[in-house]
Design an enzyme around this catalytic site. Structure first.
Site, PDB file in Angstrom:
ATOM      1  N   ASN A  12      -9.258   0.876   7.391  1.00 33.96           N
ATOM      2  CA  ASN A  12      -8.690   1.329   8.661  1.00 33.96           C
ATOM      3  C   ASN A  12      -7.284   1.866   8.449  1.00 33.96           C
ATOM      4  O   ASN A  12      -6.557   1.415   7.570  1.00 33.96           O
ATOM      5  CB  ASN A  12      -8.691   0.183   9.690  1.00 33.96           C
ATOM      6  CG  ASN A  12      -7.382  -0.578   9.714  1.00 33.96           C
ATOM      7  OD1 ASN A  12      -6.412  -0.162  10.357  1.00 33.96           O
ATOM      8  ND2 ASN A  12      -7.347  -1.695   9.007  1.00 33.96           N
ATOM      9  N   PHE A  35      -1.118   0.466  14.297  1.00 37.35           N
ATOM     10  CA  PHE A  35      -0.552  -0.288  15.423  1.00 37.35           C
ATOM     11  C   PHE A  35      -0.799   0.406  16.766  1.00 37.35           C
ATOM     12  O   PHE A  35       0.131   0.600  17.550  1.00 37.35           O
ATOM     13  CB  PHE A  35       0.957  -0.505  15.233  1.00 37.35           C
ATOM     14  CG  PHE A  35       1.329  -1.572  14.250  1.00 37.35           C
ATOM     15  CD1 PHE A  35       0.372  -2.374  13.653  1.00 37.35           C
ATOM     16  CD2 PHE A  35       2.656  -1.783  13.905  1.00 37.35           C
ATOM     17  CE1 PHE A  35       0.723  -3.357  12.736  1.00 37.35           C
ATOM     18  CE2 PHE A  35       3.028  -2.770  12.992  1.00 37.35           C
ATOM     19  CZ  PHE A  35       2.057  -3.545  12.408  1.00 37.35           C
ATOM     20  N   SER A  70       1.460  -4.213   7.309  1.00 37.28           N
ATOM     21  CA  SER A  70       0.444  -3.191   7.529  1.00 37.28           C
ATOM     22  C   SER A  70       0.781  -1.967   6.687  1.00 37.28           C
ATOM     23  O   SER A  70       1.933  -1.526   6.666  1.00 37.28           O
ATOM     24  CB  SER A  70       0.383  -2.794   9.008  1.00 37.28           C
ATOM     25  OG  SER A  70      -0.417  -1.628   9.177  1.00 37.28           O
ATOM     26  N   ASN A 129      -0.172   1.009   7.325  1.00 34.18           N
ATOM     27  CA  ASN A 129      -0.389   2.200   8.137  1.00 34.18           C
ATOM     28  C   ASN A 129       0.802   2.596   9.004  1.00 34.18           C
ATOM     29  O   ASN A 129       0.707   3.515   9.804  1.00 34.18           O
ATOM     30  CB  ASN A 129      -1.623   1.992   9.026  1.00 34.18           C
ATOM     31  CG  ASN A 129      -2.859   1.684   8.201  1.00 34.18           C
ATOM     32  OD1 ASN A 129      -3.141   2.354   7.224  1.00 34.18           O
ATOM     33  ND2 ASN A 129      -3.579   0.632   8.579  1.00 34.18           N
ATOM     34  N   THR A 130       1.923   1.876   8.862  1.00 37.40           N
ATOM     35  CA  THR A 130       3.166   2.235   9.548  1.00 37.40           C
ATOM     36  C   THR A 130       4.204   2.534   8.481  1.00 37.40           C
ATOM     37  O   THR A 130       4.562   1.643   7.694  1.00 37.40           O
ATOM     38  CB  THR A 130       3.655   1.089  10.451  1.00 37.40           C
ATOM     39  OG1 THR A 130       2.687   0.846  11.476  1.00 37.40           O
ATOM     40  CG2 THR A 130       4.989   1.437  11.098  1.00 37.40           C
ATOM     41  N   LYS A 189       3.440 -12.363   8.010  1.00 39.00           N
ATOM     42  CA  LYS A 189       2.208 -11.903   7.359  1.00 39.00           C
ATOM     43  C   LYS A 189       2.564 -10.925   6.253  1.00 39.00           C
ATOM     44  O   LYS A 189       3.245  -9.924   6.499  1.00 39.00           O
ATOM     45  CB  LYS A 189       1.284 -11.233   8.379  1.00 39.00           C
ATOM     46  CG  LYS A 189      -0.097 -10.878   7.825  1.00 39.00           C
ATOM     47  CD  LYS A 189      -1.045 -10.471   8.937  1.00 39.00           C
ATOM     48  CE  LYS A 189      -2.458 -10.245   8.421  1.00 39.00           C
ATOM     49  NZ  LYS A 189      -3.426  -9.985   9.509  1.00 39.00           N
ATOM     50  N   ASN A 223      -2.605  -9.386   4.398  1.00 39.21           N
ATOM     51  CA  ASN A 223      -3.044  -8.217   5.146  1.00 39.21           C
ATOM     52  C   ASN A 223      -4.033  -7.411   4.306  1.00 39.21           C
ATOM     53  O   ASN A 223      -4.478  -7.877   3.252  1.00 39.21           O
ATOM     54  CB  ASN A 223      -1.817  -7.370   5.518  1.00 39.21           C
ATOM     55  CG  ASN A 223      -1.959  -6.673   6.863  1.00 39.21           C
ATOM     56  OD1 ASN A 223      -3.011  -6.121   7.171  1.00 39.21           O
ATOM     57  ND2 ASN A 223      -0.918  -6.721   7.667  1.00 39.21           N
TER      58      ASN A 223
END
Length: 460
Positions: free
Chosen positions: A190, A194, A277, A279-280, A319, A348
C-alpha cells in the site's frame, strides 16, 4: 427468545437488502406493440454481477442463520456466524482492494459482523499499563483509519483495536490505485499516504462512541483481586489505541503530533506516534536519535500538561520501521529507556522486497509491504529491540501474523501484545477465534501458564 431476535434480525437484513437491490435495479418498460418481439439480453456490468453474488450469499447466510438461531444458545450461534464468514469473505477478493476495504469497514460500523459471546481462555488474559486485556491479539492501525467501527471491531473478539493514523487536517492521501494484493504470498502493498478525515471528524466520532460504550459498559474480562487494575478500556470492555500522524505538507511535525494528543488523547487507552510509514515524505527521518528525542519530549509534555483523573494520562508508544540499521535500533532503544517511553510497536510495513515476493510482478509497485513476507524481518527487529531495552518496555509485535503459532513466536521474541491486519483482510472474522485458540494451545504445549511467562523466552 433467541429465535424471535434472530427472526427480527433476518427480517431487517432482508428488508434492507431487498430495498437496496430494488433501488439499484433499472426498470425496463415495453409497449404492447413490442411485446411480441424478443427482449434484448441486458448487458449486466461485471461489477454488478459481483455485487449480486455477494448480496445473494449474504442473504442466504442470514436466512440459514435465522433458522439455526432458533435452536441454539447465543454463544453457539455466534460461533456459527464466525464460521459462516468463511463463505462470504472470499467474495471480497473479487472487488477492488480499496472498495473491499471500504465495504468491510462499513459492515463493521453497522454491526453486520459476528459478535463474540464466548469468553477468552484465562491463559490469554494479561495486564499491561494498569489495564486488563482479555487476550493479547489486536487489530493494527490502518484498517479503521477514521474510527468508524470501533464497537463492531472490538465485538469481533480482539483484545484491543488501534484506529488511525489520524492527521490534524483532512487529506486525501496518495492517488489511486494505491493498494495492491499479492494473494499467493499472503501480502499487500500500500501507498495510501495517511488518507484521513482529520482529527476534528475523528474526535466527534470517538466522543459519540465513548458515550455509548460508557452506557453499555459491562465487564467481560477476568476478575482481578487488584483494585488498581481496570478491566477493559476507558469506555468499557476492550482496549482502544489511537494512532496519530502528520500531514504531508506540514513543516512542523511535532506541532501536528501535539495537536493530535490535545484533541484525541481523552478517548485513548494508549496513544501511538507513527513516524515509520514509508508513504509520507521525510517521515522516517524522525526515527533518528536527536529527532526522536526532541519529538517524544514535546509530545510527552503536551500529554502531561492536560488534566487527568486518577487513572492518569494514556501510555505513549512509538511505531518504528523494520528497515533500520543496528545503530538505528540502538539509538531508538536508548531514547526509549532515557525518556521512559511506555512502549514500542515493531513494526510498520517494509520498503524492502523479500525474495519470496520478487517473482510477483506486483512487487514492483512502490509502497509498504505487509503480510507473511514481513514476518521474519519484523520478528528479528522485535527480538533485537527486546534485548536492547532489556525487557523493560512493553513491545507490540506487528508484521506478518496470520496464525496462533505466528503470534506465539512474536511473544517468545519479546512481544507482550501482538497485532495483525493483512491476515485479517484475507481471512476475515473467522481468523480471530482461530488465532486465539491456537495461541492458547501453543502456550499450554510448552508449559506456560500465562502469556507473561512466554514473553521473551527466546531471548533468555
Amino acid at each position: 427468545m433467541t429465535g424471535r431476535i434472530a427472526f427480527r434480525f433476518v427480517k431487517e437484513c432482508l428488508t434492507q437488502k431487498l430495498k437496496s437491490m430494488a433501488a439499484a435495479t433499472p426498470r425496463h418498460y415495453t409497449s404492447s406493440s413490442s411485446s411480441s418481439t424478443s427482449a434484448a439480453k441486458p448487458n449486466i456490468p461485471h461489477s454488478s454481477r459481483k455485487g449480486r453474488l455477494l448480496t445473494g450469499s449474504t442473504i442466504g447466510l442470514v436466512i440459514a442463520g435465522g433458522a439455526y438461531a432458533s435452536t441454539v444458545d447465543e454463544a453457539t450461534f455466534g460461533g456459527w456466524l464466525f464460521n459462516a464468514t468463511k463463505v462470504v469473505n472470499p467474495l471480497f477478493a473479487l472487488l477492488d482492494p480499496e472498495v473491499a476495504h471500504r465495504l468491510a469497514v462499513s459492515a463493521a460500523a453497522r454491526g453486520w459482523v459476528p459478535r463474540e459471546k464466548r469468553p477468552d481462555q484465562q491463559i490469554l488474559g494479561l495486564e499491561v499499563w494498569g489495564r486488563r486485556f482479555s487476550n493479547p491479539i489486536g487489530l493494527s492501525a490502518g484498517f479503521d483509519k477514521n474510527a468508524e467501527a470501533v464497537e463492531g471491531l472490538l465485538g469481533l473478539g480482539f483484545g484491543f483495536v488501534e484506529v488511525g493514523s489520524v492527521t490534524p487536517v483532512p487529506q486525501e492521501g496518495n492517488p489511486k490505485p494505491r493498494i495492491f494484493r499479492l494473494r499467493d504470498q499472503g501480502a499487500i502493498i500500500n501507498r495510501c499516504g495517511f488518507n484521513s478525515e482529520g482529527i476534528v471528524a475523528v474526535a466527534k466520532r470517538l466522543g459519540a462512541q465513548h458515550g455509548k460504550r460508557k452506557l453499555d459498559e459491562t465487564s467481560s474480562t477476568a476478575i482481578s483481586s487488584n483494585d488498581d487494575v481496570k478491566h477493559g478500556g476507558k469506555a468499557g470492555p476492550g482496549i482502544l489505541g489511537v494512532n496519530i500522524g502528520k500531514n504531508k505538507t506540514s513543516e512542523d511535525a511535532a506541532a501536528d503530533y501535539v495537536q493530535g494528543v490535545h484533541t484525541l488523547s481523552q478517548y485513548a487507552d494508549y496513544l501511538v506516534i507513527n513516524i515509520s510509514s514509508p508513504n509520507t515524505p521525510g517521515l522516517r527521518q524522525l526515527q533518528g536519535r536527536k529527532q526522536l528525542k526532541d519529538l517524544v519530549k514535546k509530545v510527552q509534555a503536551a500529554r502531561d500538561e492536560m488534566q487527568w483523573g486518577e487513572e492518569g494520562p494514556p501510555p505513549l508508544l512509538v511505531k518504528i520501521a523494520p528497515d533500520l540499521s543496528k545503530q538505528d535500533l540502538e539509538d531508538i532503544a536508548a531514547v526509549a529507556l532515557a525518556l521512559r517511553l511506555d512502549g514500542l510497536i515493531i513494526s510498520n510495513t517494509t520498503i524492502s522486497r523479500p525474495e519470496s515476493v520478487q517473482s510477483n510482478p506486483t512487487s514492483k509497485e512502490t509502497g509498504g509491504l505487509s503480510g507473511k513476507p514481513l514476518f521474519s524481518l519484523s520478528t528479528d527487529i522485535l527480538k533485537n529491540m527486546y534485548i536492547l531495552t532489556k525487557g523493560k518496555i512493553p513491545l507490540i509485535g506487528c508484521g506478518g501474523v496470520s496464525s496462533g503459532e505466528d503470534a506465539y513466536k512474536k511473544i517468545r521474541a519479546g512481544a507482550t501484545l501482538v497485532q495483525l491486519y493483512t491476515a485479517f483482510a484475507y481471512g476475515g472474522p473467522a481468523l480471530i477465534p482461530q488465532i486465539k485458540a491456537e495461541l492458547a494451545e501453543c502456550l499450554e504445549r510448552d508449559g506456560f501458564k500465562s502469556v507473561y511467562e512466554a514473553v521473551g523466552a527466546d531471548c533468555r
